[in-house]
Design an enzyme around this catalytic site. Structure first.
Site, PDB file in Angstrom:
ATOM      1  N   SER A  13      -5.748   9.887   0.861  1.00 49.90           N
ATOM      2  CA  SER A  13      -6.210  10.429   2.138  1.00 49.90           C
ATOM      3  C   SER A  13      -6.431  11.937   2.146  1.00 49.90           C
ATOM      4  O   SER A  13      -6.853  12.489   3.168  1.00 49.90           O
ATOM      5  CB  SER A  13      -5.234  10.052   3.264  1.00 49.90           C
ATOM      6  OG  SER A  13      -5.430   8.706   3.644  1.00 49.90           O
ATOM      7  N   SER A  36      -4.141  10.115  10.085  1.00 53.57           N
ATOM      8  CA  SER A  36      -4.889   9.773   8.874  1.00 53.57           C
ATOM      9  C   SER A  36      -5.588   8.429   9.058  1.00 53.57           C
ATOM     10  O   SER A  36      -5.523   7.538   8.196  1.00 53.57           O
ATOM     11  CB  SER A  36      -3.964   9.723   7.648  1.00 53.57           C
ATOM     12  OG  SER A  36      -4.702   9.784   6.458  1.00 53.57           O
ATOM     13  N   LYS A  78      -9.791  12.983   3.399  1.00 53.80           N
ATOM     14  CA  LYS A  78     -10.142  13.296   4.788  1.00 53.80           C
ATOM     15  C   LYS A  78     -10.278  14.789   5.032  1.00 53.80           C
ATOM     16  O   LYS A  78     -10.863  15.204   6.045  1.00 53.80           O
ATOM     17  CB  LYS A  78      -9.115  12.677   5.732  1.00 53.80           C
ATOM     18  CG  LYS A  78      -9.101  11.145   5.687  1.00 53.80           C
ATOM     19  CD  LYS A  78      -8.133  10.561   6.695  1.00 53.80           C
ATOM     20  CE  LYS A  78      -8.174   9.032   6.676  1.00 53.80           C
ATOM     21  NZ  LYS A  78      -7.431   8.446   5.557  1.00 53.80           N
ATOM     22  N   LYS A 123      -2.660  18.294   4.724  1.00 53.92           N
ATOM     23  CA  LYS A 123      -2.905  16.856   4.699  1.00 53.92           C
ATOM     24  C   LYS A 123      -2.060  16.159   3.650  1.00 53.92           C
ATOM     25  O   LYS A 123      -1.777  16.705   2.589  1.00 53.92           O
ATOM     26  CB  LYS A 123      -4.390  16.612   4.400  1.00 53.92           C
ATOM     27  CG  LYS A 123      -4.860  15.191   4.629  1.00 53.92           C
ATOM     28  CD  LYS A 123      -4.939  14.863   6.101  1.00 53.92           C
ATOM     29  CE  LYS A 123      -5.194  13.377   6.331  1.00 53.92           C
ATOM     30  NZ  LYS A 123      -4.009  12.538   6.025  1.00 53.92           N
TER      31      LYS A 123
END
Length: 426
Positions: A56, A116, A59, A218
């Site tokens: 992720s 997420s 992202k 993140k």
């Protein structure tokens, strides 16, 4: 009792740091990278150029593309994004959106940062590019322009795909780009919780709000990738980006990230008086690439280069003094009237190397000028720099706009040639 706590904690920390390398050495998914964003100085690097699955962390690029779309007016924070059946069917984690639902752009940003949400990531890609595959292709092209030379995207979410790979260094480059290009949106990454549809979601990045100075960015996880995190942190004038990939658990990953940040900040405090390019605190277009060039320049001179380090107790006594000498105007330089009409505060340069003599610098400029069309009217200049009493000549194309500097370095990157942008007055 209180007097016993500090020595005991210090001993435990020392033991954990001593054990960390051997533990990570047996983890084939592990990679780590810590960089000083303002100067590009690499403070820690382990397997940072090895191919890894971003999960992720993908992202971050999805958000970069969304922020860019907002800035150029293609979409607004209050606009609604429609959710397709394809987006609604994305595996968790997600908001549980259904086909035909809509979500406000600002809520989509928060859902990507905090939750997420995979369904939201797909919906964003489809909204911007008409389809997720087309969006992934555009993500890859944009990544290359940002200097992410070892990253390929195949989807917007980071869901498993064997051809979607990156490196710890590239993820650091992306973090730098997000902060540099979209400071107006960076506060989104500092969000600790987000409420949507009557439910409140806590940020997966538990370092935010808990560790001093951490303001993003993140986390990511798949079975193939292990536990990943990209962390940004600022204390005083120092801003660090730390990347951990392949952690065995979320807790171990976060503890290791915190250790590296504390060690790096401690190192920067000790290096304060001798930090490389202490005066050049304006963020670069690509500070990680700049650091690689700086290291190569030191190697040319035969002086000690900055080393990969975590909690080193000392630093090389490097002193860099800038000077503008022996400026060389090329026949290809922009007309004087055109250059003088530009605001000096907006005149950028790009540096393509550094050499032992002015003649070598000029030769380099002539060799690579054709690699980027935006350099057709640039001024060629050889400028000297003194490093611990050794003279080095930097090859620069001058009299450029910020956009021209970006484009030139993007063009050079396609030929795997060194290039970094130099801010006005530097």
């Amino acid at each position: 009792m209180r007097r016993l706590h500090a020595p005991l904690l210090a001993l435990l920390l020392a033991l954990s740091l001593a054990l960390a390398p051997s533990a990570s050495a047996n983890n084939q998914r592990y990679a780590a990278f810590v960089v000083d964003q303002n100067t590009g100085v690499v403070l820690h690097s382990r397997r940072s150029e090895a191919q890894r699955y971003p999960a992720s962390l993908t992202k971050m690029m999805t958000l970069y593309m969304l922020f860019e779309a907002i800035e150029i007016g293609e979409i607004g924070l209050e606009d609604q994004i429609r959710v397709s059946a394809n987006a609604a069917s994305a595996p968790p984690s997600g908001l549980g959106l259904r086909s035909g639902d809509t979500i406000r752009v600002e809520d989509a940003i928060l859902a990507l940062v905090v939750k997420s949400a995979n369904d939201v990531a797909v919906a964003v890609g489809e909204r911007i590019s008409g389809g997720e595959r087309a969006f992934a292709d555009e993500m890859t092209v944009r990544a290359r322009a940002l200097g992410l030379e070892n990253t390929t995207f195949r989807n917007a979410s980071g869901l498993p795909n064997s051809r979607q790979t990156t490196t710890a260094q590239d993820m650091a480059r992306l973090a730098v780009a997000l902060h540099r290009d979209f400071p107006q949106y960076f506060d989104f990454f500092d969000t600790t919780e987000f409420t949507y549809g009557g439910r409140t979601y806590r940020n997966h990045n538990t370092l935010v709000g808990r560790v001093n100075g951490v303001d993003g960015l993140k986390t990511g996880y798949t079975r193939a990738s292990g536990f990943n995190v990209v962390v940004s942190a600022e204390r005083g004038e120092n801003r660090l980006i730390a990347v951990i990939m392949g952690g065995p658990t979320a807790a171990a990953r976060d503890a290791h990230a915190e250790e590296l940040l504390e060690a790096a900040f401690n190192t920067l405090e000790q290096r304060q008086d001798s930090r490389l390019f202490a005066g050049l605190t304006i963020p670069r277009l690509n500070p990680v690439r700049e650091q690689a060039i700086i290291a190569r320049e030191f190697a040319e001179l035969g002086v000690a280069a900055p080393t990969e380090m975590g909690s080193a107790q000392s630093a090389p006594p490097l002193r860099v003094v800038l000077a503008d000498e022996d400026e060389m105007t090329s026949p290809l330089a922009a007309p004087a009237a055109e250059r003088s009409s530009r605001d000096p505060a907006n005149i950028w340069s790009v540096q393509v190397g550094a050499y032992r003599s002015a003649d070598q610098a000029r030769e380099r400029l002539a060799q690579v000028a054709a690699l980027s069309p935006v350099l057709d009217n640039a001024q060629h200049a050889a400028r000297s720099v003194d490093v611990n009493g050794n003279q080095l000549w930097r090859a620069r194309f001058e009299a450029l706009s910020a956009e021209e500097a970006r484009q030139a370095c993007s063009d050079f990157g396609r030929f795997d040639q060194a290039c970094f942008a130099v801010a006005p007055g530097r």
